[in-house]
Design an enzyme around this catalytic site. Sequence first.
Site, mmCIF file in Angstrom:
data_model
loop_
_atom_site.group_PDB
_atom_site.id
_atom_site.type_symbol
_atom_site.label_atom_id
_atom_site.label_comp_id
_atom_site.label_asym_id
_atom_site.label_seq_id
_atom_site.Cartn_x
_atom_site.Cartn_y
_atom_site.Cartn_z
ATOM 1 N N GLY A 119 -3.891 46.256 -9.038
ATOM 2 C CA GLY A 119 -2.824 47.242 -8.877
ATOM 3 C C GLY A 119 -1.446 46.651 -9.108
ATOM 4 O O GLY A 119 -1.315 45.574 -9.704
ATOM 5 N N ASP A 120 -0.436 47.358 -8.600
ATOM 6 C CA ASP A 120 0.949 46.912 -8.796
ATOM 7 C C ASP A 120 1.204 45.580 -8.089
ATOM 8 O O ASP A 120 1.976 44.753 -8.574
ATOM 9 C CB ASP A 120 1.921 47.971 -8.263
ATOM 10 C CG ASP A 120 1.844 49.252 -9.071
ATOM 11 O OD1 ASP A 120 1.436 49.193 -10.249
ATOM 12 O OD2 ASP A 120 2.176 50.319 -8.533
ATOM 13 N N GLY A 162 -6.092 49.365 -9.138
ATOM 14 C CA GLY A 162 -5.428 49.249 -7.846
ATOM 15 C C GLY A 162 -5.325 50.594 -7.149
ATOM 16 O O GLY A 162 -6.062 51.522 -7.468
ATOM 17 N N ARG A 227 -5.792 48.530 5.076
ATOM 18 C CA ARG A 227 -6.293 48.216 3.723
ATOM 19 C C ARG A 227 -7.744 48.626 3.539
ATOM 20 O O ARG A 227 -8.154 48.987 2.439
ATOM 21 C CB ARG A 227 -6.138 46.716 3.445
ATOM 22 C CG ARG A 227 -4.790 46.383 2.895
ATOM 23 C CD ARG A 227 -4.799 45.161 2.009
ATOM 24 N NE ARG A 227 -3.612 45.196 1.156
ATOM 25 C CZ ARG A 227 -3.604 45.671 -0.074
ATOM 26 N NH1 ARG A 227 -4.705 46.109 -0.614
ATOM 27 N NH2 ARG A 227 -2.501 45.706 -0.784
HETATM 28 C C1 LIG Z 1 3.759 66.681 -0.094
HETATM 29 C C2 LIG Z 1 3.351 65.744 -1.141
HETATM 30 C C3 LIG Z 1 4.383 64.736 -1.439
HETATM 31 C C4 LIG Z 1 3.924 63.709 -2.409
HETATM 32 C C5 LIG Z 1 5.038 62.818 -2.842
HETATM 33 C C6 LIG Z 1 4.514 61.744 -3.681
HETATM 34 C C7 LIG Z 1 5.557 60.828 -4.224
HETATM 35 C C8 LIG Z 1 4.858 59.622 -4.727
HETATM 36 C C9 LIG Z 1 5.781 58.655 -5.377
HETATM 37 C C10 LIG Z 1 5.059 57.363 -5.520
HETATM 38 C C11 LIG Z 1 5.927 56.291 -6.047
HETATM 39 C C12 LIG Z 1 5.140 55.052 -6.186
HETATM 40 C C13 LIG Z 1 5.968 53.892 -6.542
HETATM 41 C C14 LIG Z 1 5.092 52.676 -6.669
HETATM 42 C C15 LIG Z 1 4.801 51.884 -5.668
HETATM 43 C C16 LIG Z 1 3.803 50.763 -5.798
HETATM 44 O O1 LIG Z 1 4.419 49.617 -6.315
HETATM 45 C C17 LIG Z 1 3.225 50.436 -4.438
HETATM 46 C C18 LIG Z 1 2.105 49.386 -4.560
HETATM 47 O O2 LIG Z 1 1.079 49.830 -5.383
HETATM 48 P P1 LIG Z 1 -0.391 49.180 -5.358
HETATM 49 O O3 LIG Z 1 -0.243 47.700 -5.400
HETATM 50 O O4 LIG Z 1 -1.105 49.709 -6.578
HETATM 51 O O5 LIG Z 1 -1.026 49.597 -4.088
HETATM 52 N N1 LIG Z 1 2.675 51.637 -3.846
HETATM 53 C C19 LIG Z 1 3.219 52.226 -2.798
HETATM 54 O O6 LIG Z 1 4.174 51.760 -2.231
HETATM 55 C C20 LIG Z 1 2.559 53.497 -2.301
HETATM 56 C C21 LIG Z 1 3.493 54.647 -2.213
HETATM 57 C C22 LIG Z 1 2.687 55.805 -1.730
HETATM 58 C C23 LIG Z 1 3.431 57.038 -1.608
HETATM 59 C C24 LIG Z 1 2.639 58.137 -0.984
HETATM 60 N N1 ADP Z 2 -8.966 37.622 -3.781
HETATM 61 C C1 ADP Z 2 -7.984 38.180 -3.094
HETATM 62 N N2 ADP Z 2 -8.091 38.368 -1.751
HETATM 63 C C2 ADP Z 2 -7.100 38.966 -1.052
HETATM 64 N N3 ADP Z 2 -5.937 39.405 -1.597
HETATM 65 C C3 ADP Z 2 -5.782 39.248 -2.921
HETATM 66 C C4 ADP Z 2 -6.785 38.633 -3.733
HETATM 67 N N4 ADP Z 2 -6.348 38.628 -5.015
HETATM 68 C C5 ADP Z 2 -5.133 39.195 -4.998
HETATM 69 N N5 ADP Z 2 -4.774 39.574 -3.761
HETATM 70 C C6 ADP Z 2 -3.536 40.251 -3.302
HETATM 71 O O1 ADP Z 2 -3.859 41.617 -3.058
HETATM 72 C C7 ADP Z 2 -2.659 42.374 -3.122
HETATM 73 C C8 ADP Z 2 -2.928 43.800 -3.544
HETATM 74 O O2 ADP Z 2 -3.587 43.798 -4.749
HETATM 75 P P1 ADP Z 2 -3.606 45.012 -5.758
HETATM 76 O O3 ADP Z 2 -4.471 44.594 -6.887
HETATM 77 O O4 ADP Z 2 -2.237 45.423 -6.094
HETATM 78 O O5 ADP Z 2 -4.361 46.159 -4.961
HETATM 79 P P2 ADP Z 2 -3.824 47.508 -4.298
HETATM 80 O O6 ADP Z 2 -3.289 48.345 -5.406
HETATM 81 O O7 ADP Z 2 -5.024 48.117 -3.664
HETATM 82 O O8 ADP Z 2 -2.753 47.147 -3.321
HETATM 83 C C9 ADP Z 2 -1.771 41.640 -4.102
HETATM 84 O O9 ADP Z 2 -0.536 41.447 -3.494
HETATM 85 C C10 ADP Z 2 -2.441 40.298 -4.340
HETATM 86 O O10 ADP Z 2 -1.559 39.239 -4.084
#
Ligand SMILES: CCCCCCCCCCCCC/C=C/[C@@H](O)[C@H](COP(=O)(O)O)NC(=O)CCCCC
Ligand code: ADP
Length: 467
Positions: A119-120, A162, A227
């Site tokens: 993911g991000d 992700g 998580r």
């Molecule tokens: C009533 C319904 C309202 C819905 C509003 C939804 C707006 C969503 C905007 C989301 C912006 C996301 C920006 C990106 C953030 C990511 O970098 C971060 C990490 O992503 P990942 O590593 O893949 O998990 N994600 C978040 O911070 C989650 C934001 C969730 C918002 C509901």
């Molecule tokens: N093998 C691992 N075990 C635990 N954490 C990890 C591993 N590999 C990467 N990560 C960490 O997991 C975090 C989330 O990963 P990501 O791929 O963005 O998943 P998600 O979108 O579900 O948050 C990242 O910040 C990364 O540093």
Amino acid sequence: MTKLHAFTVYYVKKARNHRWRCSDVTFWCVDEHLCNQWIQALKELLEMQKSRPKQLLVYINPYGGKRQGKRIYEQKVAPLFSLASISTDVVITEHANHAKDNLFEVNIYKYDGVVCVGGDGMFSEVMHGLIGRIQKDSGIDQNNPKASLVQCNIRIGIIPAGSTDCICYSTVGISDPVTSALHIIVGDCQPLDVSSVHHNNMFLKYSVSLLGYGFYGDILKDSEKKRWMGPMRYDYSGFKTFLSHHYYEGTIAYQPAKHTLGSPRDKDSCRTGCYICKKSEQQLAEQHKDCGLKHEEGEEEWKVIKGKFLAINAVNMSCACPRSPKGLSPAAHLADGSADLILVRKCSRFDFLRYLVRHTNQDDQFDFPFVDVYRVKSFQFTSKLSEDNESNVMDIGKKRFGQFCRDHPACCCNIVNSTWNCDGETLDSSAIEVRVHCQLMKLFARGIEENCKDEAAYSQNSAEQLL
Ligand SMILES: CCCCCCCCCCCCC/C=C/[C@@H](O)[C@H](COP(=O)(O)O)NC(=O)CCCCC
Ligand SMILES: Nc1ncnc2c1ncn2[C@@H]1O[C@H](COP(=O)(O)OP(=O)(O)O)[C@@H](O)[C@H]1O
Ligand SMILES: [Ca+2]
């Protein structure tokens, strides 16, 4: 019977909603020599495409999103890479920061690109490894907030696996592993702005998508404890954070981005070949030519805003994702050297809900009296709490009361700090200095393409890119 000779050509077929698929066509021929001439000519044509990667370093986070990263890579991506004669070194990460640390050790220069499956957060890790490594090798001190960082020309490919996958969605138009693998194979290149985040002359992090304080920081902090829920944790924590309705007091100082042509209220979005990003690229090239004459950022005007905010969001790109297909700032540009700073002031829960809902429909989310948006090239934030702490007016009792109120769901008091959400990672400091570095890195992507109008256009485009 005549003996037939044949060869098969694999190519990208564009489908709906920015999805790409691999298709093939087999040519038959009675003349073996002619058949071989065709194969040779096609191979030579492919060899001439210098932007296509031959050797890639791949990092897979097996625990990202729904924990499908390894399966997605092995079943959907690896067969395509092998079809395109791309050789790979694959690392399955064993812990957080594994990929980042590894990028400081390996010979990165022998690769045509680095691929991250996750993911991000995983992307952010790989980006920190690559940018950090390049600065180290170039003798640049990342702790200096004013340093001119060295561009990273090793492209990163994202195979989405992700929870949010916003960087992939905002640069490709869809979160789809096969589509992303095909963008890597054809050697696409999309420059990307990167923000550096510092506190007291100490480097904290880089950010390419969302740097969010208040609402998105609180969601992230709460969701990290959940998580095990997978991507659903954001819905759970989002709902909880919405109900808590905390606002935070602080001061923002920003430098408007005067160099760029666009505005955050534009109706047009950044698309493949965007002329606003091209213009910034030209300006950057000119700056590099006469770097001695570069305008000193410190001399330019700062604007200051104090207030009570539900959310402070700085986005380097639209932040479109499956949850919000137009994103937090629909007109933000991928590579214009600016970020959109969105300030959502204290308002009622109902108004905040109206604001959030507009991220999911066609209405303008900036058309509210409590929302302001600015296109900036740098900004600073200090929370009221740290201002008070610095001037020593904060007593221990008040701090304790702050803790108490934070844990009390009905209370919206403002005497505690939120956390910064930096591309899905939390920052330790609430007081930060942020600067946008125009086109600091590159992705295997081409930005979101304009939608094809009709079926005919799909089939016309389909034979465009041979594998
Ligand atoms: C009533 C319904 C309202 C819905 C509003 C939804 C707006 C969503 C905007 C989301 C912006 C996301 C920006 C990106 C953030 C990511 O970098 C971060 C990490 O992503 P990942 O590593 O893949 O998990 N994600 C978040 O911070 C989650 C934001 C969730 C918002 C509901
Ligand atoms: N093998 C691992 N075990 C635990 N954490 C990890 C591993 N590999 C990467 N990560 C960490 O997991 C975090 C989330 O990963 P990501 O791929 O963005 O998943 P998600 O979108 O579900 O948050 C990242 O910040 C990364 O540093
Ligand atoms: Ca930008």
